[in-house]
Design a protein around this motif. Structure first.
Motif, PDB file in Angstrom:
ATOM      1  N   SER A   1       0.846  -1.213   0.000  1.00 54.41           N
ATOM      2  CA  SER A   1       0.000   0.000   0.000  1.00 54.41           C
ATOM      3  C   SER A   1       0.869   1.247   0.000  1.00 54.41           C
ATOM      4  O   SER A   1       0.480   2.279  -0.555  1.00 54.41           O
ATOM      5  CB  SER A   1      -0.962  -0.004   1.196  1.00 54.41           C
TER       6      SER A   1
ATOM      7  N   SER B   1       1.322   4.768   5.392  1.00 58.11           N
ATOM      8  CA  SER B   1       2.737   4.479   5.152  1.00 58.11           C
ATOM      9  C   SER B   1       3.221   5.000   3.794  1.00 58.11           C
ATOM     10  O   SER B   1       4.422   5.160   3.580  1.00 58.11           O
ATOM     11  CB  SER B   1       2.984   2.967   5.264  1.00 58.11           C
TER      12      SER B   1
ATOM     13  N   SER C   1      -2.890   5.692   1.849  1.00 55.58           N
ATOM     14  CA  SER C   1      -2.409   4.734   2.848  1.00 55.58           C
ATOM     15  C   SER C   1      -1.353   5.480   3.650  1.00 55.58           C
ATOM     16  O   SER C   1      -0.454   6.097   3.068  1.00 55.58           O
ATOM     17  CB  SER C   1      -1.799   3.510   2.169  1.00 55.58           C
TER      18      SER C   1
ATOM     19  N   SER D   1      -4.075  -4.026   7.180  1.00 56.00           N
ATOM     20  CA  SER D   1      -3.487  -3.095   8.148  1.00 56.00           C
ATOM     21  C   SER D   1      -4.556  -2.135   8.668  1.00 56.00           C
ATOM     22  O   SER D   1      -4.629  -1.860   9.875  1.00 56.00           O
ATOM     23  CB  SER D   1      -2.364  -2.285   7.500  1.00 56.00           C
TER      24      SER D   1
END
Ligand code: ADP
Ligand code: DP6
Ligand code: CO
Length: 353
Positions: free
Chosen positions: A123, A157, A155, A210
């Motif tokens: 992601s 991250s 996302s 996640s």
């Protein structure tokens, strides 16, 4: 047929050494703690994304690894596209001669050259590549920091994959997210001997994404508050210092402790979440064994939300780290300098023996 405007780009994965886990605002993707990661070489693990638009495209469409996905119910994708379109609209208003790309449908196709949704930061690479591809298509004057705030909404991250080297995601304090963005702590060539080896224990899509994993952690884990309030702020400061000082043993200990602490919080989630499996735990023991044999910390494991290991080590220790790892498992090494090496056997096969 009308002109098709097109732009392609790649983005690398980044693997956190102080992990993001928890959102204080799920819509804007604002985290409950700051995090820091190492961006790997995009000669190795990467997302490759092409964005195109045309008067002939009546709607937005998206393909991931060759399969079409619905865009209409993907709120995070829509949030990114909305921001990018409004930036393009501003550019078009400033220069009336430009084609009105903001009013056209977008077609986005992306491919990962590594397992998707298996805890190897697909992601992160995916949304970083998507935002960059559309920003390039729209010829936006935006800085990488601005693009990191947009990618974050796809996302969390992903904001860190806009930069190379050592990258922090500062959680920020503002409610509108305007200070929740990525900041480069050091370039990759600040510490050019840093390398990473990826061990794929399972390429399967994880059971708990996640996004939903961290949602249940924030709701149910008691350890989580301790992590975000007391553990991570101090660890962020010490990790930043270790990177600046190129202090591998401190970097390694903080990395392993943070991975362990994150997976402890997953276990403390109710019902518990298991991302690591028996193979992952065997690799933890292997890393401890290698460090024990070396008489110093020469390598560090870390696990994202999945069973696959990333081992960080310095190039001067490559032979002794990989001689153990290759003996036990299938390894693909990745480095900030683009060096890579691959071997054959698979983790479960060997560790099951
Ligand atoms: P991972 O550990 O691989 O990051 P996540 O659960 O965080 O797993 O996210 C996986 C999701 O990220 C996928 O289901 C998909 O929605 C999105 N994703 C993965 N790769 C890409 C890509 N190349 N482009 C756009 N979105 C992607
Ligand atoms: C364990 O960024 O994938 O990899 O923001 O919901 O898309 P969403 O989550 P994501 O979470 C990453 C969690 C982690 C740690 C990290 O990369 O910092
Ligand atoms: Co992810």
């Amino acid at each position: 047929m009308s002109t098709v405007h097109l732009s392609s780009t790649t983005a690398p994965v980044n693997i956190a050494v102080v992990k993001y886990w928890g959102k204080r605002d799920p819509t804007l993707n604002l985290p409950t703690n700051s995090s820091i990661s190492v961006t790997l070489s995009q000669d190795d693990l990467r997302a490759w994304t092409t964005a195109s638009c045309s008067q002939d495209f009546p709607e937005d469409r998206m393909w991931l690894n060759g399969e079409e996905r619905s865009t209409t119910d993907d709120k995070r994708l829509l949030a990114c596209l909305k921001e990018l379109r409004s930036l393009r609209t501003r550019v078009e208003q400033e220069d009336g001669t430009l084609p009105k790309l903001s009013g056209m449908g977008l077609h986005i196709a992306s491919e990962n050259n590594f397992p998707t949704a298996a805890g190897l930061a697909s992601s992160a690479a995916g949304f970083a590549a998507l935002v960059r591809a559309v920003a390039d298509l729209y010829k936006l004057p935006s800085s990488r920091t601005e693009l990191s705030r947009i990618a974050r909404q796809g996302s969390g991250s992903a904001c860190r994959s806009l930069f190379g080297g050592y990258v922090a995601w500062e959680m920020g304090t503002r409610e509108d997210g305007s200070d929740s963005q990525a900041v480069q702590v050091a370039e990759a060539d600040h510490w050019p001997t840093m390398k990473a080896c990826i061990l794929v224990a399972s390429a399967q899509k994880k059971d708990v994404s996640s996004t939903s994993g961290m949602q249940s952690t924030t709701k149910t884990s008691l350890l989580f508050r301790e992590r975000i309030e007391r553990v991570v702020p101090d660890r962020m400061a010490r990790m930043t210092e270790a990177i600046r000082a190129r202090d591998f043993s401190t970097f390694a200990e903080l990395t392993m402790r943070d991975s362990n602490g994150f997976h402890a919080v997953c276990l403390d989630t109710y019902p518990p979440i298991f991302y690591m499996n028996d193979v992952s735990r065997a690799v933890v023991r292997l890393v401890e064994h290698i460090n024990g044999q070396a008489g110093e910390t020469v390598c560090a494991y870390t696990y994202d939300a999945g069973p696959n290991t990333v081992i960080y080590y310095l190039r001067e220790n490559e032979a002794r780290v990989l001689s153990f790892v290759k003996g036990a498992v299938s390894a693909t090494t990745r480095g900030a300098d683009g060096l890579s090496e691959q071997t054959a056997a698979s983790v479960p096969d060997v560790l099951a023996q």
